[in-house]
Write a protein that holds these residues in place. Structure first.
Motif, short mmCIF file in Angstrom:
data_model
loop_
_atom_site.label_atom_id
_atom_site.label_comp_id
_atom_site.label_asym_id
_atom_site.label_seq_id
_atom_site.Cartn_x
_atom_site.Cartn_y
_atom_site.Cartn_z
N ARG A 29 0.84 -1.20 0.00
CA ARG A 29 0.00 0.00 0.00
C ARG A 29 0.87 1.24 0.00
O ARG A 29 1.96 1.25 0.55
CB ARG A 29 -0.90 0.01 1.22
N TYR A 30 0.36 2.29 -0.61
CA TYR A 30 1.03 3.59 -0.69
C TYR A 30 2.47 3.51 -1.20
O TYR A 30 3.39 3.95 -0.53
CB TYR A 30 1.01 4.30 0.68
N PRO A 31 2.68 2.94 -2.40
CA PRO A 31 4.04 2.97 -2.96
C PRO A 31 4.38 4.39 -3.40
O PRO A 31 3.50 5.23 -3.55
CB PRO A 31 3.94 2.03 -4.17
N ASP A 32 5.67 4.65 -3.61
CA ASP A 32 6.12 5.94 -4.14
C ASP A 32 5.40 6.20 -5.47
O ASP A 32 5.27 5.28 -6.28
CB ASP A 32 7.64 5.86 -4.36
N PRO A 33 4.92 7.42 -5.70
CA PRO A 33 4.20 7.70 -6.97
C PRO A 33 5.04 7.44 -8.22
O PRO A 33 4.49 7.25 -9.31
CB PRO A 33 3.86 9.19 -6.87
N ASP A 34 6.38 7.43 -8.11
CA ASP A 34 7.24 7.16 -9.26
C ASP A 34 7.27 5.68 -9.64
O ASP A 34 7.72 5.33 -10.72
CB ASP A 34 8.69 7.59 -8.96
N VAL A 35 6.84 4.79 -8.74
CA VAL A 35 6.91 3.35 -8.99
C VAL A 35 5.87 2.95 -10.03
O VAL A 35 4.68 3.25 -9.88
CB VAL A 35 6.70 2.55 -7.69
N LYS A 36 6.33 2.30 -11.10
CA LYS A 36 5.45 1.84 -12.17
C LYS A 36 5.68 0.34 -12.37
O LYS A 36 6.58 -0.25 -11.78
CB LYS A 36 5.78 2.57 -13.47
N ALA A 37 4.88 -0.28 -13.24
CA ALA A 37 5.04 -1.70 -13.55
C ALA A 37 6.43 -1.95 -14.13
O ALA A 37 6.97 -1.08 -14.82
CB ALA A 37 3.97 -2.14 -14.54
N TYR A 38 7.01 -3.08 -13.80
CA TYR A 38 8.34 -3.55 -14.23
C TYR A 38 9.49 -2.90 -13.46
O TYR A 38 10.63 -3.29 -13.64
CB TYR A 38 8.57 -3.41 -15.75
N ASP A 39 9.22 -1.92 -12.58
CA ASP A 39 10.27 -1.39 -11.70
C ASP A 39 10.52 -2.43 -10.61
O ASP A 39 9.74 -3.36 -10.42
CB ASP A 39 9.83 -0.08 -11.05
N THR A 40 11.62 -2.24 -9.88
CA THR A 40 11.93 -3.11 -8.75
C THR A 40 11.91 -2.28 -7.48
O THR A 40 12.43 -1.16 -7.46
CB THR A 40 13.32 -3.74 -8.93
N VAL A 41 11.28 -2.81 -6.42
CA VAL A 41 11.30 -2.13 -5.13
C VAL A 41 12.14 -2.95 -4.16
O VAL A 41 12.18 -4.18 -4.24
CB VAL A 41 9.88 -1.91 -4.56
N ARG A 42 12.84 -2.25 -3.26
CA ARG A 42 13.61 -2.91 -2.21
C ARG A 42 12.71 -2.93 -0.99
O ARG A 42 12.34 -1.87 -0.48
CB ARG A 42 14.91 -2.15 -1.94
N LEU A 43 12.34 -4.12 -0.55
CA LEU A 43 11.34 -4.29 0.49
C LEU A 43 11.98 -4.73 1.80
O LEU A 43 12.75 -5.68 1.81
CB LEU A 43 10.35 -5.36 0.01
N ASP A 44 11.68 -4.00 2.88
CA ASP A 44 12.12 -4.41 4.21
C ASP A 44 11.24 -5.58 4.62
O ASP A 44 10.03 -5.42 4.77
CB ASP A 44 11.98 -3.24 5.18
N ILE A 45 11.83 -6.76 4.79
CA ILE A 45 11.04 -7.97 5.03
C ILE A 45 10.28 -7.91 6.35
O ILE A 45 9.10 -8.23 6.42
CB ILE A 45 11.93 -9.24 4.99
N ALA A 46 10.94 -7.45 7.42
CA ALA A 46 10.30 -7.43 8.74
C ALA A 46 9.10 -6.49 8.77
O ALA A 46 8.03 -6.84 9.26
CB ALA A 46 11.31 -7.03 9.80
N ALA A 47 9.26 -5.27 8.24
CA ALA A 47 8.20 -4.27 8.32
C ALA A 47 7.23 -4.36 7.14
O ALA A 47 6.11 -3.86 7.22
CB ALA A 47 8.81 -2.87 8.37
#
Length: 111
Positions: A29-47
């Motif tokens: 929920r609430y990703p950065d507005p610049d994030v689009k399909a096929y981009d990669t996000v770095r996800l903090d696993i714990a949070a």
């Protein structure tokens, strides 16, 4: 600790809440507005929160996750757009060999 997740789809849910769906089935929920399909996000696993993101653009390092070139790492040269069909991405590896693969098989791993 973190995990790289490829964004499959970004959309707005109930009451206009933005969501991003990742390759492993997570809903962010609430990703950065610049994030689009096929981009990669770095996800903090714990949070379960997005730490930062890497755009899908020429010059970024990618790993191929499907097809005959599975496991190859290289740099995006350019993307051929074919509306209604498979989009093709041209990648150049460290040895200087250029190859092409479908957009669905490309996973951005770095800048």
């Amino acid at each position: 600790t973190y995990k790289l997740c490829r964004v499959k789809k970004v959309f707005r849910g109930p009451k206009g809440t933005p969501y991003a769906i990742t390759h492993d089935g997570r809903t962010l929920r609430y990703p950065d507005p610049d994030v689009k399909a096929y981009d990669t996000v770095r996800l903090d696993i714990a949070a379960g929160k997005i730490m930062d993101h890497i755009k899908f653009e020429a010059g970024n390092t990618v790993m191929i996750s499907g097809g005959n070139n599975t496991g190859r790492v290289g740099v995006i040269q350019h993307r051929e757009r074919h509306p209604g069909s498979f989009e093709i991405v041209h990648v150049k590896d460290a040895a200087g060999h250029t190859f092409a693969t479908r957009l669905q098989n490309v996973f951005v791993i770095g800048k």
